[in-house]
Design a protein around this motif. Sequence first.
Motif, PDB file in Angstrom:
ATOM      1  N   LEU A 135      -7.828  -5.293   2.758  1.00  0.00           N
ATOM      2  CA  LEU A 135      -7.143  -5.160   4.047  1.00  0.00           C
ATOM      3  C   LEU A 135      -7.763  -6.097   5.084  1.00  0.00           C
ATOM      4  O   LEU A 135      -7.057  -6.709   5.889  1.00  0.00           O
ATOM      5  N   GLY A 136      -9.087  -6.207   5.071  1.00  0.00           N
ATOM      6  CA  GLY A 136      -9.748  -7.111   6.006  1.00  0.00           C
ATOM      7  C   GLY A 136      -9.400  -8.556   5.757  1.00  0.00           C
ATOM      8  O   GLY A 136      -9.167  -9.326   6.703  1.00  0.00           O
ATOM      9  N   GLU A 137      -9.375  -8.959   4.490  1.00  0.00           N
ATOM     10  CA  GLU A 137      -9.016 -10.336   4.160  1.00  0.00           C
ATOM     11  C   GLU A 137      -7.586 -10.646   4.571  1.00  0.00           C
ATOM     12  O   GLU A 137      -7.276 -11.765   4.986  1.00  0.00           O
ATOM     13  N   LYS A 138      -6.712  -9.665   4.479  1.00  0.00           N
ATOM     14  CA  LYS A 138      -5.306  -9.847   4.834  1.00  0.00           C
ATOM     15  C   LYS A 138      -5.050  -9.730   6.331  1.00  0.00           C
ATOM     16  O   LYS A 138      -4.010 -10.163   6.830  1.00  0.00           O
ATOM     17  N   GLY A 139      -5.985  -9.123   7.057  1.00  0.00           N
ATOM     18  CA  GLY A 139      -5.768  -8.887   8.480  1.00  0.00           C
ATOM     19  C   GLY A 139      -4.772  -7.771   8.749  1.00  0.00           C
ATOM     20  O   GLY A 139      -4.066  -7.794   9.768  1.00  0.00           O
ATOM     21  N   ILE A 140      -4.719  -6.782   7.867  1.00  0.00           N
ATOM     22  CA  ILE A 140      -3.791  -5.656   8.010  1.00  0.00           C
ATOM     23  C   ILE A 140      -4.482  -4.541   8.790  1.00  0.00           C
ATOM     24  O   ILE A 140      -5.578  -4.102   8.428  1.00  0.00           O
ATOM     25  N   ASP A 141      -3.855  -4.070   9.831  1.00  0.00           N
ATOM     26  CA  ASP A 141      -4.414  -2.987  10.638  1.00  0.00           C
ATOM     27  C   ASP A 141      -4.278  -1.659   9.904  1.00  0.00           C
ATOM     28  O   ASP A 141      -3.254  -1.382   9.259  1.00  0.00           O
ATOM     29  N   PHE A 142      -5.297  -0.825  10.034  1.00  0.00           N
ATOM     30  CA  PHE A 142      -5.270   0.484   9.390  1.00  0.00           C
ATOM     31  C   PHE A 142      -6.264   1.408  10.084  1.00  0.00           C
ATOM     32  O   PHE A 142      -7.154   0.967  10.819  1.00  0.00           O
ATOM     33  N   GLU A 143      -6.098   2.696   9.807  1.00  0.00           N
ATOM     34  CA  GLU A 143      -7.049   3.716  10.254  1.00  0.00           C
ATOM     35  C   GLU A 143      -7.638   4.364   9.013  1.00  0.00           C
ATOM     36  O   GLU A 143      -6.898   4.828   8.146  1.00  0.00           O
ATOM     37  N   LEU A 144      -8.959   4.376   8.915  1.00  0.00           N
ATOM     38  CA  LEU A 144      -9.614   5.023   7.792  1.00  0.00           C
ATOM     39  C   LEU A 144      -9.863   6.491   8.124  1.00  0.00           C
ATOM     40  O   LEU A 144     -10.513   6.805   9.115  1.00  0.00           O
ATOM     41  N   SER A 187     -17.016   4.830  -2.082  1.00  0.00           N
ATOM     42  CA  SER A 187     -16.236   4.686  -3.313  1.00  0.00           C
ATOM     43  C   SER A 187     -15.981   3.212  -3.585  1.00  0.00           C
ATOM     44  O   SER A 187     -15.520   2.477  -2.699  1.00  0.00           O
ATOM     45  N   PRO A 188     -16.241   2.729  -4.809  1.00  0.00           N
ATOM     46  CA  PRO A 188     -15.965   1.319  -5.096  1.00  0.00           C
ATOM     47  C   PRO A 188     -14.483   0.977  -4.977  1.00  0.00           C
ATOM     48  O   PRO A 188     -14.124  -0.149  -4.643  1.00  0.00           O
ATOM     49  N   PHE A 189     -13.625   1.956  -5.232  1.00  0.00           N
ATOM     50  CA  PHE A 189     -12.188   1.717  -5.164  1.00  0.00           C
ATOM     51  C   PHE A 189     -11.718   1.638  -3.711  1.00  0.00           C
ATOM     52  O   PHE A 189     -10.866   0.815  -3.365  1.00  0.00           O
ATOM     53  N   VAL A 190     -12.286   2.478  -2.873  1.00  0.00           N
ATOM     54  CA  VAL A 190     -11.983   2.401  -1.443  1.00  0.00           C
ATOM     55  C   VAL A 190     -12.540   1.113  -0.861  1.00  0.00           C
ATOM     56  O   VAL A 190     -11.873   0.426  -0.080  1.00  0.00           O
ATOM     57  N   ARG A 191     -13.746   0.762  -1.253  1.00  0.00           N
ATOM     58  CA  ARG A 191     -14.371  -0.471  -0.760  1.00  0.00           C
ATOM     59  C   ARG A 191     -13.509  -1.683  -1.110  1.00  0.00           C
ATOM     60  O   ARG A 191     -13.315  -2.586  -0.293  1.00  0.00           O
ATOM     61  N   LYS A 192     -13.005  -1.713  -2.319  1.00  0.00           N
ATOM     62  CA  LYS A 192     -12.134  -2.819  -2.730  1.00  0.00           C
ATOM     63  C   LYS A 192     -10.926  -2.914  -1.811  1.00  0.00           C
ATOM     64  O   LYS A 192     -10.548  -4.008  -1.364  1.00  0.00           O
ATOM     65  N   LEU A 193     -10.299  -1.776  -1.527  1.00  0.00           N
ATOM     66  CA  LEU A 193      -9.118  -1.782  -0.660  1.00  0.00           C
ATOM     67  C   LEU A 193      -9.473  -2.181   0.758  1.00  0.00           C
ATOM     68  O   LEU A 193      -8.746  -2.965   1.388  1.00  0.00           O
ATOM     69  N   LEU A 194     -10.583  -1.690   1.297  1.00  0.00           N
ATOM     70  CA  LEU A 194     -10.971  -2.046   2.659  1.00  0.00           C
ATOM     71  C   LEU A 194     -11.227  -3.549   2.777  1.00  0.00           C
ATOM     72  O   LEU A 194     -10.842  -4.180   3.766  1.00  0.00           O
ATOM     73  N   ILE A 239      -1.919   0.372  -4.709  1.00  0.00           N
ATOM     74  CA  ILE A 239      -1.789   0.093  -3.276  1.00  0.00           C
ATOM     75  C   ILE A 239      -1.844  -1.409  -3.012  1.00  0.00           C
ATOM     76  O   ILE A 239      -1.042  -1.963  -2.248  1.00  0.00           O
ATOM     77  N   ILE A 240      -2.779  -2.083  -3.649  1.00  0.00           N
ATOM     78  CA  ILE A 240      -2.944  -3.517  -3.403  1.00  0.00           C
ATOM     79  C   ILE A 240      -1.738  -4.302  -3.906  1.00  0.00           C
ATOM     80  O   ILE A 240      -1.275  -5.240  -3.238  1.00  0.00           O
ATOM     81  N   HIS A 241      -1.190  -3.952  -5.038  1.00  0.00           N
ATOM     82  CA  HIS A 241       0.006  -4.658  -5.515  1.00  0.00           C
ATOM     83  C   HIS A 241       1.192  -4.405  -4.584  1.00  0.00           C
ATOM     84  O   HIS A 241       1.999  -5.318  -4.338  1.00  0.00           O
ATOM     85  N   TYR A 242       1.290  -3.206  -4.047  1.00  0.00           N
ATOM     86  CA  TYR A 242       2.334  -2.905  -3.053  1.00  0.00           C
ATOM     87  C   TYR A 242       2.144  -3.767  -1.808  1.00  0.00           C
ATOM     88  O   TYR A 242       3.094  -4.402  -1.318  1.00  0.00           O
ATOM     89  N   LEU A 243       0.913  -3.818  -1.312  1.00  0.00           N
ATOM     90  CA  LEU A 243       0.660  -4.577  -0.083  1.00  0.00           C
ATOM     91  C   LEU A 243       0.796  -6.078  -0.302  1.00  0.00           C
ATOM     92  O   LEU A 243       1.225  -6.804   0.600  1.00  0.00           O
ATOM     93  N   GLU A 244       0.442  -6.561  -1.495  1.00  0.00           N
ATOM     94  CA  GLU A 244       0.576  -7.988  -1.774  1.00  0.00           C
ATOM     95  C   GLU A 244       2.042  -8.410  -1.735  1.00  0.00           C
ATOM     96  O   GLU A 244       2.372  -9.508  -1.278  1.00  0.00           O
ATOM     97  N   ALA A 245       2.922  -7.522  -2.199  1.00  0.00           N
ATOM     98  CA  ALA A 245       4.354  -7.824  -2.132  1.00  0.00           C
ATOM     99  C   ALA A 245       4.858  -7.774  -0.695  1.00  0.00           C
ATOM    100  O   ALA A 245       5.731  -8.554  -0.301  1.00  0.00           O
TER     101      ALA A 245
END
Length: 217
Positions: A19-28, A9-16, A65-71
């Motif tokens: 998250l990688g650029e930010k160094g945020i840990d997650f489980e897909l 998904s392009p939208f999932v890819r954008k979020l992944l 999601i990204i605006h939430y995480l950016e804050a």
Amino acid sequence: MIVYGSVVSPFVRKLLGYLGEKGIDFELKGVGLGDPDPGFQAASPLGKMPAIDDDGFLLADSSAIIHYLEAKYPEPALIPVDPQERGRVIWWDEFGDTVLAACGGKMFFNRIVAPRFLGRDGDLAAAAQAEADELPKLLAYLDGAIPDSGYLVGDRFSLADLSAVSPLVNIGYCAETIDIGAYPRVAAWSAAIRSRPALAGWIAKEERMMARTRDKA
């Protein structure tokens, strides 16, 4: 944090990538269209992908999601504070998520998702029309908008680059007649953004998945 979605998904890819650029840990947690997974349904009542469960906070839609995480994680900043730059980043996010993704979606869904994942014929005429009539105009616009810096906004990497490049990955899987070399700035910019470590590994995984589904088709 749990991320629900499919890597193609392009939208999932954008979020992944974000998250990688930010160094945020997650489980897909992989989910597909109409997936009955209760966690996904709770996080995304409209079935939008991606969705997250951040320690009980549930949210869907990549931009939300990204605006939430950016804050929550302001550094490194991927959405500028400068008002004009922020406005441009939001514009490119909209361009990628709606205009470019809609065009690419007609191609990707009808040529790949429908036959390979849903077991039914896609609307090949709609895919061909999108590629012939819609895509060249969008690529020409993008080619003329990419600055010499190689980044869409503020001469540095931002959400704008992630949002605009993500649909192009899907388009690359199914474009039949478009020569990306006819758009040299798009070609160079896309290659540079896709090669960033936050995206490259996920795209390599996608490419292996696409090869497997192509062999089975």
